[in-house]
Motif scaffolding. Structure first.
Motif, PDB file in Angstrom:
ATOM      1  N   SER A   1      94.041 -79.541 -41.503  1.00  0.00           N
ATOM      2  CA  SER A   1      94.316 -80.165 -40.197  1.00  0.00           C
ATOM      3  C   SER A   1      93.431 -81.372 -39.908  1.00  0.00           C
ATOM      4  CB  SER A   1      94.138 -79.123 -39.087  1.00  0.00           C
ATOM      5  OG  SER A   1      92.826 -78.572 -39.192  1.00  0.00           O
ATOM      6  N   THR A   2      92.185 -81.363 -40.399  1.00  0.00           N
ATOM      7  CA  THR A   2      91.267 -82.454 -40.021  1.00  0.00           C
ATOM      8  C   THR A   2      91.787 -83.839 -40.395  1.00  0.00           C
ATOM      9  OG1 THR A   2      89.396 -80.932 -40.230  1.00  0.00           O
ATOM     10  CG2 THR A   2      88.891 -83.298 -40.193  1.00  0.00           C
TER      11      THR A   2
ATOM     12  N   ALA B   1      88.845 -78.846 -51.368  1.00  0.00           N
ATOM     13  CA  ALA B   1      90.106 -78.919 -52.113  1.00  0.00           C
ATOM     14  C   ALA B   1      90.638 -77.486 -52.158  1.00  0.00           C
ATOM     15  CB  ALA B   1      89.908 -79.556 -53.483  1.00  0.00           C
TER      16      ALA B   1
ATOM     17  N   LYS C   1      82.653 -74.886 -38.228  1.00  0.00           N
ATOM     18  CA  LYS C   1      82.075 -75.322 -39.525  1.00  0.00           C
ATOM     19  C   LYS C   1      80.551 -75.431 -39.451  1.00  0.00           C
ATOM     20  CE  LYS C   1      86.330 -76.146 -40.942  1.00  0.00           C
ATOM     21  NZ  LYS C   1      86.936 -77.440 -41.280  1.00  0.00           N
TER      22      LYS C   1
HETATM   23  C1  6PG Z   1      93.784 -77.569 -47.919  1.00  0.00           C
HETATM   24  C2  6PG Z   1      92.641 -78.525 -48.037  1.00  0.00           C
HETATM   25  C3  6PG Z   1      91.387 -77.763 -47.777  1.00  0.00           C
HETATM   26  C4  6PG Z   1      90.878 -78.236 -46.433  1.00  0.00           C
HETATM   27  C5  6PG Z   1      89.924 -77.248 -45.850  1.00  0.00           C
HETATM   28  C6  6PG Z   1      89.526 -77.672 -44.431  1.00  0.00           C
HETATM   29  O1  6PG Z   1      94.677 -77.589 -48.757  1.00  0.00           O
HETATM   30  O2  6PG Z   1      93.763 -76.839 -46.920  1.00  0.00           O
HETATM   31  O3  6PG Z   1      92.636 -79.298 -49.083  1.00  0.00           O
HETATM   32  O4  6PG Z   1      90.384 -77.876 -48.723  1.00  0.00           O
HETATM   33  O5  6PG Z   1      90.276 -79.503 -46.590  1.00  0.00           O
HETATM   34  O6  6PG Z   1      90.582 -75.994 -45.805  1.00  0.00           O
HETATM   35  O7  6PG Z   1      90.698 -77.660 -43.665  1.00  0.00           O
HETATM   36  P1  6PG Z   1      90.680 -78.114 -42.129  1.00  0.00           P
HETATM   37  O8  6PG Z   1      90.418 -79.584 -42.154  1.00  0.00           O
HETATM   38  O9  6PG Z   1      92.062 -77.768 -41.640  1.00  0.00           O
HETATM   39  O10 6PG Z   1      89.587 -77.341 -41.459  1.00  0.00           O
END
Ligand code: 6PG
Length: 252
Positions: free
Chosen positions: A44-45, A154, A205
């Motif tokens: 989502s970020t 990832a 986080k």
């Molecule tokens: C995925 C991403 C994963 C993501 C983290 C953080 O496929 O979900 O690549 O590594 O960057 O889970 O996710 P948020 O930004 O939603 O907290």
């Protein structure tokens, strides 16, 4: 090279800073090499970053879309039309709204029922695009990464096989807690990037970011294994995520 840690008041400012960094890297890469290669992250970020790149006129104008090549650092085990798919999210937020040629969009074929075959195919695509000799690694101009509360990045989750797959560029990675395979670039590829930029936002986080940045944890989180061998490591975080990081840790 020491990580550069930048703290922003909130996710809006974090996103604006990430977009400015993205545009600057793109312009410099194309000026130097006539192309910009970026591996996107999911979750989502980054969605707000992708939306801003598509809608902010001044940023949009700075980015050399025809010379920009989009890849993905990882992909979920769902087809490209599924809302959980990382390519789908980037396509909705950005790629369908900017003049990037279709051939510049290099998605992982997660619809393949055989995840190992999908990983091998993507590895082949990387070797072909970057014209890699047998043992060589692709060097992305930019790898975008997020981090989960468990310190994954990832689709490199704690205690999963992909963390050891250092002879491959891309692997299918069984993630027990989700009872599913994920496709992911491996650590050697991510660590060979010219710039790795983490985007981390939100209080959920805060504890893992403290542990990762203070490097205190004996058990290494996957995000701590991101150490570019000859590149920049940027952490763009907001105050909520950085709330537990000691101030001295932040003095660069
Ligand atoms: C995925 C991403 C994963 C993501 C983290 C953080 O496929 O979900 O690549 O590594 O960057 O889970 O996710 P948020 O930004 O939603 O907290």
């Amino acid at each position: 090279m020491k990580p550069e840690i930048r703290i922003y008041t909130n996710s809006v400012e974090l996103t604006a800073a990430a977009a400015t960094e993205f545009a600057g890297l793109a312009a410099r890469a194309v000026a130097a090499n006539n192309r910009f290669t970026v591996a996107l992250s999911g979750g989502s970020t980054p969605r707000s970053l992708y939306s801003l790149l598509a809608t902010d006129e001044s940023l949009r104008a700075k980015i050399p879309w025809p010379e920009t090549h989009f890849f993905w650092g990882d992909e979920r085990n769902v087809p490209p039309d599924n809302s959980e798919n990382n390519y789908h999210m980037a396509s909705e937020a950005l790629l369908s709204k900017v003049p990037v040629p279709a051939e510049n969009i290099h998605r992982m074929k997660s619809e393949n029922p055989d995840p190992a075959a999908a990983a091998a195919e993507y590895e082949g695509e990387l070797r072909g695009f970057f014209r890699l000799a047998a043992e060589a690694l692709p060097r992305f101009d930019l790898v975008l990464l997020g981090m989960g509360p468990d310190g994954h990045t990832a689709s490199l989750f704690p205690d999963t096989a992909a963390l050891e797959a250092n002879d491959r560029l891309v692997v299918a990675n069984w993630v027990e807690k989700f009872k599913t395979n994920r496709l992911t670039m491996t650590l050697p590829v991510l660590n060979n990037a010219a710039t790795v930029m983490f985007l981390v936002s939100g209080s959920e986080k805060a504890e893992v970011l403290r542990a990762v940045l203070e490097n205190g944890a004996t058990k290494k989180f996957p995000a701590q294994l991101i150490q570019p061998v000859a590149g920049r490591l940027l952490w763009l975080v907001d105050e909520a995520a950085a709330a537990r990081v000691s101030k001295e840790r932040l003095i660069q």
